[in-house]
Design a protein around this motif. Structure first.
Motif, short mmCIF file in Angstrom:
data_model
loop_
_atom_site.label_atom_id
_atom_site.label_comp_id
_atom_site.label_asym_id
_atom_site.label_seq_id
_atom_site.Cartn_x
_atom_site.Cartn_y
_atom_site.Cartn_z
N GLU A 192 1.12 -0.92 -0.32
CA GLU A 192 0.08 0.50 -0.21
C GLU A 192 0.82 1.02 -0.16
N ASP A 193 2.05 1.07 0.75
CA ASP A 193 3.16 2.21 0.47
C ASP A 193 4.61 1.46 0.34
N GLU A 194 5.43 2.72 0.34
CA GLU A 194 7.04 2.04 0.60
C GLU A 194 6.94 1.96 1.80
N ILE A 195 6.35 2.32 3.01
CA ILE A 195 6.74 2.07 4.56
C ILE A 195 6.65 0.24 4.73
N ALA A 196 5.32 -0.45 4.24
CA ALA A 196 4.85 -1.32 4.16
C ALA A 196 5.37 -1.90 3.33
N SER A 197 6.01 -1.73 1.98
CA SER A 197 7.04 -2.22 0.77
C SER A 197 8.09 -3.08 1.81
N ILE A 198 8.72 -2.10 2.01
CA ILE A 198 10.32 -2.51 2.76
C ILE A 198 9.89 -3.46 3.71
N SER A 199 8.82 -3.00 5.15
CA SER A 199 9.07 -3.91 6.13
C SER A 199 8.02 -5.05 6.32
N GLN A 200 7.23 -5.21 4.03
CA GLN A 200 6.96 -6.86 4.21
C GLN A 200 8.53 -7.57 4.08
N LEU B 252 10.96 7.65 2.72
CA LEU B 252 9.89 6.93 3.28
C LEU B 252 11.02 5.62 4.26
N MET B 253 11.45 4.99 3.15
CA MET B 253 12.16 4.02 3.54
C MET B 253 13.36 3.87 5.28
N SER B 254 13.69 5.12 4.92
CA SER B 254 14.71 5.61 5.99
C SER B 254 15.24 4.60 7.70
#
Ligand code: COA
Length: 571
Positions: A251-259, A281-283
């Protein structure tokens, strides 16, 4: 250097099919066994604004998009206005006239002008959309682009849109050919004759990153779409199911790197791909990867920034963010690709390094490379070495962050008997349980930074172009390397003593190699496409070199001619 090359530029309005026309020309040249290097630039809007596609083709190797065109085809008045200053004696100019939206001013003497009524012919065929195919038909006749291959590739593309669309486009293509056959050709530009086929593929930078990641045995990919990185996910989505892997659109970049972090923690080779705003956002999660020592690979396809900036334009301005973006002392490895071949090879490297060093690894590409299609040797997946993470052997008591000689601790996949441990973003001791003492924080920081130091010796040495002493050395990175390679060749032909230094491992910096190179050059010039001179900054900060920055940021890559001129100014 390419002496037999030809550069064809097509310009028009976004939505007029400029990109398709360029793709077809590139495909025809590639199928003729020629090298291609394409460059496209278009607006952020879906329709409207100036779109441009440039194909450079040659029987010889090509390093970059070239200086400017030899043949220019204008679909509309805006494209003409944008490019008319580049029309010079000897160039060929094909344009939509009469019946188009413009009439050129006095065409400079020596320019070979070929008016083709593209809009009018398409209207006559009751298929306004096919104006670009009228142009393509004319270009094929005028510049020796294989008509047979062009009609094959256009049939393949438009066949998917239905018989009516296909027929209209084939008719427009034939019309364009007959219009050009009625014109007397006065220039000498032509695509080189076909060469025997070689074991090569023609692929874009983004697709090549996708291919490389699959060669690198990627298991899991999660990303949120963002220009100019989206095609990486599209490529992986198409092919990863064949290898039993998984792709998630988050759903967004934070979710993607968390996954990605979660999948990697679970033992899977995992990555994401984004552009500058997404990387910003991923930092926080990059910090989590560094702290928890969970391998993560992130591709950053740079675009013009800051903020939403220039989404479809070229820039190399994320080096600060890639190297130091984030809070706390968070180590990472940063790699940067030069060309499409590197996109394949270094995607494998990035996954391997993440697994080996259990840290975030960033692979930097850029907007022009993302969309550029280039001829590269067909990769042989079996020739790539796959490095796996150090795993616990099940002996003795498991300590997730146990100190080892190389400071890399074995990982235990969740569910491994006896391998249970606390996994957290908090500072921790050897077992993983939180521990905040001053001594421990310093010890663990040393471990996290210390373990990646050896990458400088392990990774391929920086390529030095030239030997002996030089009046000037050029240090550059990313796709600017290809431009500098050609500039260096031209300068040498003029008798100028010049050398190049082309790092791909951006961080940690191989400082000794930089300094050894600089010691052989009277001056060091650092061209890069960003305002602040970001690589120059790191060179000043980390080495004893005093570089001369050459920083530009106009949304376009350098041309070899710009570098040649700057070198002459500097020496
Ligand atoms: N007959 C029928 N269809 C045709 C055609 C023809 N003669 N010529 C082109 N088309 C189709 C193409 O197949 C394509 O359709 P598809 O998407 O289904 O494949 C479409 O028309 C657009 O043509 P194309 O040649 O691909 O592009 P263009 O030169 O017209 O430019 C873009 C359009 C690519 C610039 C624009 O659509 C775009 O994507 N802009 C960028 C948006 C973006 O990324 N913004 C950033 C957001 S942060």
């Amino acid at each position: 250097m390419t002496k037999n090359d030809l550069i064809i530029r097509v310009g028009g309005e976004g939505g007029e099919g400029v990109i398709s026309s360029g793709d077809f020309i590139a495909a025809a040249c590639a199928r003729a066994g020629l090298e291609v290097y394409t460059f496209k630039t278009f607006p952020a809007e879906i329709k409207g604004g100036y779109a441009m596609y440039q194909v450079r083709t040659s029987p010889d190797h090509i390093y970059n998009q070239g200086d400017t065109f030899d043949v220019f085809c204008a679909f509309n008045g805006e494209a003409y206005e944008m490019n008319k200053h580049l029309l010079r004696p000897g160039t060929a100019f094909v344009y939509d006239y009469p019946g188009g939206d413009f009439e050129p001013d006095a065409i400079p003497a020596g320019v070979h002008a070929y008016p083709i009524p593209m809009t009018a012919a398409a209207k006559e065929l009751k298929s306004a959309r096919s104006k670009n195919m009228v142009a393509l038909g004319a270009l094929s006749v005028l510049f020796n682009i294989s008509e047979e291959t062009l009609s094959e590739v256009l049939s393949k593309k438009f066949g998917k849109k239905g018989q009516e669309v296909l027929d209209a486009n084939l008719a427009a293509f034939a019309k364009g050919k007959s219009l050009a056959q009625g014109i007397k050709k006065t220039d000498t530009w032509r695509v080189a004759d076909p060469k025997p086929p070689k074991d090569v593929i023609v692929i874009s930078g983004n697709d090549a990153v996708g291919m490389g990641s699959l060669i690198g045995k990627l298991d899991f990919f999660s990303a949120y779409p963002i220009t100019p990185a989206t095609e990486i996910a599209k490529y992986v989505a198409t092919h990863i199911p064949k290898f039993g892997g998984t792709l998630v659109q988050a759903e967004d970049e934070i979710a993607s790197i968390s996954q990605v972090l979660g999948a990697s923690y679970a033992g899977k080779r995992s990555m994401t791909a984004t552009s500058g705003p997404g990387l910003a956002l991923m930092s926080e999660m990059l910090g989590m990867s560094a702290m928890s020592e969970v391998p993560v690979m992130v591709v950053d396809v740079q675009r013009g920034g800051p903020s939403t900036g220039l989404p479809t334009k070229h820039e190399q301005s994320d080096l600060f963010l890639a190297i130091h973006g984030g809070h706390g002392d968070a180590p990472r490895i940063v790699l940067s690709v030069e060309n499409v071949k590197d996109c394949v090879d270094m995607a494998v490297d990035a996954l391997n390094l993440a697994e080996q060093y259990q840290c975030p690894v960033l692979l930097m590409s850029d907007g022009s490379l993302a969309f550029s299609t280039q001829t590269i040797p067909a990769p042989d997946p079996s020739s790539y070495k796959i490095v796996h993470r150090k795993r616990w052997d099940g002996q003795g008591e498991y300590k997730r962050y146990v100190m080892t000689d190389d400071l890399i601790s074995p990982m235990a996949d969740p569910g491994t008997p006896g391998g249970m441990h606390v996994a957290t973003g908090l500072e921790h001791g050897e077992t993983g349980a939180p521990k905040y003492t001053a001594e421990n924080h310093e010890l663990q920081a040393r471990k996290r930074f210390g373990k990646i130091k050896t990458v400088v010796d392990q990774y391929a040495p920086v390529e030095v172009d030239g030997s002996g002493a030089a009046d000037i050395g050029i240090i550059t990175w990313g796709s600017t390397i290809g431009v500098v390679r050609e500039a260096v060749m031209r300068l040498r032909e003029e008798g100028i003593k010049v050398k190049g230094f082309y790092p791909k491992l951006m961080w940690p910096m191989p400082v000794a190699q930089y300094e050894a190179f600089a010691a052989t050059c009277k001056k060091i010039l650092v061209p890069e496409v960003n305002f602040q001179g970001q690589l120059s900054h790191f060179i000043r900060a980390e080495t004893s070199i005093k570089p001369i920055p050459y920083a530009i940021c106009g949304g376009l890559p350098f041309t070899p001619a710009q570098i040649v001129q700057k070198v002459k100014e500097v020496i």
